[in-house]
Design an enzyme around this catalytic site. Structure first.
Site, short mmCIF file in Angstrom:
data_model
loop_
_atom_site.label_atom_id
_atom_site.label_comp_id
_atom_site.label_asym_id
_atom_site.label_seq_id
_atom_site.Cartn_x
_atom_site.Cartn_y
_atom_site.Cartn_z
CE LYS A 21 13.47 -5.83 -22.88
NZ LYS A 21 12.44 -5.27 -23.77
N GLY A 474 -10.19 -11.01 -26.25
CA GLY A 474 -9.79 -11.88 -25.13
C GLY A 474 -9.03 -11.16 -24.05
CD GLU A 526 -6.47 -13.91 -22.91
OE1 GLU A 526 -5.26 -13.86 -23.18
OE2 GLU A 526 -7.35 -14.00 -23.78
CB CYS A 558 13.52 -10.24 -26.34
SG CYS A 558 14.87 -9.17 -26.85
CD1 TRP A 603 4.67 -17.66 -33.30
CD2 TRP A 603 3.04 -16.90 -31.99
NE1 TRP A 603 4.02 -16.67 -33.99
CE2 TRP A 603 3.02 -16.18 -33.21
CE3 TRP A 603 2.10 -16.59 -31.01
CZ2 TRP A 603 2.08 -15.17 -33.46
CZ3 TRP A 603 1.17 -15.58 -31.26
CH2 TRP A 603 1.17 -14.88 -32.47
CD GLU A 707 -3.84 -7.55 -36.34
OE1 GLU A 707 -3.14 -6.57 -36.08
OE2 GLU A 707 -3.41 -8.71 -36.36
CG HIS A 736 -1.58 -3.19 -33.50
ND1 HIS A 736 -2.46 -3.81 -34.36
CD2 HIS A 736 -0.96 -4.17 -32.83
CE1 HIS A 736 -2.36 -5.11 -34.21
NE2 HIS A 736 -1.45 -5.36 -33.29
#
Length: 811
Positions: A21, A474, A526, A558, A603, A707, A736
């Site tokens: 990465k 949120g 948040e 990642c 997840w 979405e 996005h």
């Protein structure tokens, strides 16, 4: 039966400490050039191969390594580069979905290349270079990236091939290059890996209805050429991945499959082909095992017992090798090797094949690299884990037991049995209070006190809102300062008091911004959260947090899923302090924000000793306690997000209803304890909602946001039958993208939804959380959104007044 051999299907790309990465991002930022990227990633790649050899893997995959994505690699191998990058088209739109922006602190940097069309012309050999490759994957200032979506039912995303107007051609025999590299550099006679032609085409977009078979006919000889060149170079085995075969396979596709592999057998009769499937059972077992290939790879972990049942019912061809995926390639738990050995003996007996390959159920791309670095985990947890390296060791032990007898591997088998037993016997997996709470659950779905129609009126009186109320999903922008503050606090450089002061200041700043913009229902932002799942995993009993258990999500991004190893329960309120503080700053309602039980499950790395539904319900009961704590603290709107609900659908449609029933039960167990005046919201990411519209309604949330900005028109049709009667917000701008929406765009999207939805149902909101966007993008976008809502309200008021005037005149 002949000797068993150890085989691997694919190895993690990212490195033990995400070295891969860091190299990619150094190249993208201009810190290293393409030559250095190639030389440094080659060192990593060769290191991975050497490690697999040291771990006694006999059939070592080559060509599974990628600089971004293996599907994209396959597309480039055959020259399938979208026309907008090569001068064939100028469209910048793609309409792809990229899944929910989970907001991990490990974000892939934005693409910034200028990307002139000429820069992406192929060289004299027809090969497209790295600039073109990364442009397709990440986009440029000029052109949007290719779509990205989930790789079957995993949390890995692949780049969707766009084939509109393209003719395939072999530009570069990538599997051959990797095969020769391994052979010449390390003396490893590897097993080249390539995505099969049927899977490649079935997962692509832009194929005209009447062109699928002609494209396939064009691809088959190109694949055959790849195989022939591999054979001429000395390759003995090639792994062709056809995971598409675990989905429902039509008669037409079954015929295509025969055509493909008969052509390969005729073109390269001397080459051994391993036809590899994974993630589920094959849909046409009898036809698949009769294909003219030398080995068939089957998943015996995630097949729900169906591959094993088919094997025992129908047998297996005596002239083929069975590649048995018995070690879980998608989860991180150590195997009880006695159980796995018993399974292999059963497979051996049923197959009576000439040879057996023992391997993971899928590529190890989906698990972290090694447990070696997890020094902070408790011994009983660490000893119960198995990442990629440990899984290869497990396979080697099983092969040793099969070939030399169980006594030869007795010590390793006993160690695995004891480690699994110790974890299962731990207090964390045997919490009686959790068992008692589960036992009190009714088999019937939990229900709110009153039906939605009653609650709607109660909520409207308790908390009046304008027509078309505005809100956000949120999260708000997580700046470098926010991430640095969290890092300093975690490292002990900042005290709890200093960190709290910072969070309060950021929360108050954004409450004021939201008030100034004119948003009706606010959020606290948040800022304390690193990730929408990991944040809760760090606070709930039954979870552990790793140091280096990273896996690739997409590109260089990642994620580090929390490890759900024990019984789940709430230890103390997780979100009340932040939500209550935000609510104390304003007279407008502030939503409490939670992640739902299905998403937390999907997840996380989840324990494998209990049924899915039982673990989901444990999470649900912990969240139920948090929901009650928020309500008691005066939070009257609580959002329980389920972005992963649709993506968790099983691969086979026959399993959908049971999954959806369990998901609805868990969500309602989380949310139905509240009073009528407390409004429950949820959020989901875009998917084919027509498939699950009844389940969405059954969740019985008062408001759902979806979405939808990129596929709004398609999504609206799912609600055209008029059966959805609850509050709904279909995202009116795409978070996005950095581009700012204009007023007419938002009005147009909202009006399209209002053609099928009652205005009294409709909410105006962005399509997802705003964590990954910059403040200078977010503020003007939200101002435009609020202005669009005001304009629409005015239009409705004017129409109502005109209607009243007409009625009065008639009187």
């Amino acid at each position: 039966m002949g000797q068993a051999k150890s085989s691997n299907l694919g190895y993690p790309r990212i490195g033990e400490k995400r070295e891969w990465k860091k190299l990619l991002e150094a190249h993208w930022s201009g810190k290293i050039d393409a030559a250095e990227l190639e030389s440094e990633t080659k060192k990593l790649r060769l290191g991975y191969l050497k490690k697999q050899r040291d771990l006694q893997t006999e059939l070592i995959p080559v060509g599974d390594f990628s600089l971004y994505d293996h599907v994209l690699d396959t597309a480039f191998t055959f020259g399938l580069v979208p026309q907008r990058f090569t001068g064939g088209a100028n469209s910048a739109a793609h309409g792809g979905d990229c899944g929910c922006a989970r907001g991990s602190h490990d974000e892939e940097p934005a693409a910034s290349a200028d990307g002139g069309v000429q820069a992406f012309a192929p060289d004299e050999k027809g090969v497209y270079g790295l600039d073109a490759y990364f442009a397709v994957a990440r986009g440029t200032k000029a052109f949007a990236a290719s779509p990205m979506t989930k790789w079957f039912d995993t949390n890995y995303h692949y780049i969707v091939p766009e084939l509109q107007g393209l003719t395939p051609k072999l530009t570069f025999n990538r599997p051959l290059a990797f095969y020769l590299e391994a052979k010449e550099e390390l003396g490893i006679d590897g097993k080249p890996v390539i995505v099969g032609p049927l899977t490649l085409l079935k997962l692509a977009r832009g194929i005209e209805a009447d062109r699928f078979d002609s494209l396939l006919d064009e691809l088959i000889p190109l694949y055959a050429q790849v195989l022939k060149e591999l054979s001429e170079a000395g390759a003995k085995w090639v792994q062709i991945d056809e995971p598409i075969l675990v989905l429902e396979t039509s008669d037409e596709d079954a015929a295509r499959l025969r055509r493909i592999y008969e052509a390969f057998a005729a073109a390269v009769p001397e080459l051994n082909i391993l036809l590899q499937t994974y993630f589920e059972s094959v849909s046409r077992y009898e036809e698949v095992v009769r294909l003219p290939v030398q080995a068939i790879g089957l998943d015996f972990v995630h097949d729900r017992g169906r591959n094993l049942a088919a094997l025992e019912r129908h047998g297996f061809p005596q002239d083929k090798i069975l590649a048995a995926g018995v070690i879980d390639g998608r989860n991180i738990w150590r195997s009880d090797l006695q159980v796995k050995l018993d399974l292999l003996r059963r497979i051996e007996k049923a197959a009576n094949a000439k040879e057996l390959f023992v391997q993971p159920s899928s590529s190890l791309l989906h698990v972290p690299v090694t447990t070696r670095s997890e020094e902070a985990l408790e011994a009983k947890i660490k000893n119960g884990l198995s990442f990629a390296d440990e899984k290869l060791t497990e396979i080697a032990v099983l092969v040793k037991a099969l070939n030399e007898g169980v006594d030869a591997a007795a010590a390793e088998i006993r160690e695995s049995v004891d480690a699994v037993a110790a974890l299962n016997a731990s207090p964390e997996r045997n919490d009686e209070s959790v068992r008692e709470a589960l036992n009190k659950l009714d088999a019937r779905r939990p229900k709110r006190l009153s039906a939605y129609a009653v609650r709607r009126d109660v909520q409207a009186k308790h908390r009046p809102l304008p027509l078309l109320p505005t809100t956000t999903i949120g999260s708000l922008p997580q700046t470098t300062e926010v991430r640095q503050a969290r890092s300093k606090w975690k490292k002990g450089e900042w005290s709890e008091e200093r960190y709290t002061e910072f969070l309060h200041a950021e929360t108050e700043r954004w409450i004021r911004i939201q008030e100034e913009i004119g948003i009706d229902v606010l959020v606290h932002g948040e800022f304390e959260r690193n990730d929408m799942v990991e944040y809760f995993g760090e606070q709930l009993a039954g979870f552990a947090t790793s140091a280096f258990a990273w896996v690739q999500s997409y590109g260089s991004r990642c994620v580090k899923p929390p490890i759900l190893f024990g019984d789940v329960k709430l230890l103390s309120p997780m979100t009340v302090t932040e939500s209550a503080y935000a609510q104390s700053l304003t007279d407008k309602p502030v939503k409490g924000m939670l992640t739902g039980p299905i998403t937390i499950y999907n997840w996380s790395f989840v324990r494998d000793d209990l049924p899915r539904a039982e673990v989901q319900n444990q999470i649900a009961l912990a969240l139920r306690a948090e929901v009650s704590a928020l309500e008691e603290a005066g939070i009257g709107m609580i959002q329980v997000d389920e972005p992963a609900l649709r993506e968790g659908l099983p691969l086979k449609r026959e399993d959908w209803q049971a999954y959806l029933d369990d998901a609805v039960y868990a969500f309602r167990a989380s949310t139905t304890s509240v009073r009528d005046e407390t409004q429950i919201h949820t959020h989901m990411c875009y998917a084919e909602f027509g498939d699950i519209i009844q389940a969405i309604s059954d969740l019985d949330a008062d408001v759902i946001s979806i979405e939808a900005a990129r596929s709004h028109g398609d999504l609206v049709t799912a609600f055209e039958d008029g059966t959805y009667d609850k509050g709904i917000g279909l995202g009116v701008f795409d978070i996005h993208s950095p581009r700012l929406p204009d007023l007419s765009e938002i009005e147009s999207i909202a009006k399209r939804a209002l053609e099928v939805l009652d205005p009294a149902q409709f909410w105006i909101n962005p399509d997802c959380g705003l964590k990954t966007r910059r403040e200078e993008e977010v503020v003007p976008s939200l101002k435009t959104m609020v202005a669009a809502a005001a304009a629409l309200r005015e239009q409705f008021a004017r129409a109502a007044a005109e209607g009243a005037g007409v009625a009065g005149g008639q009187g």
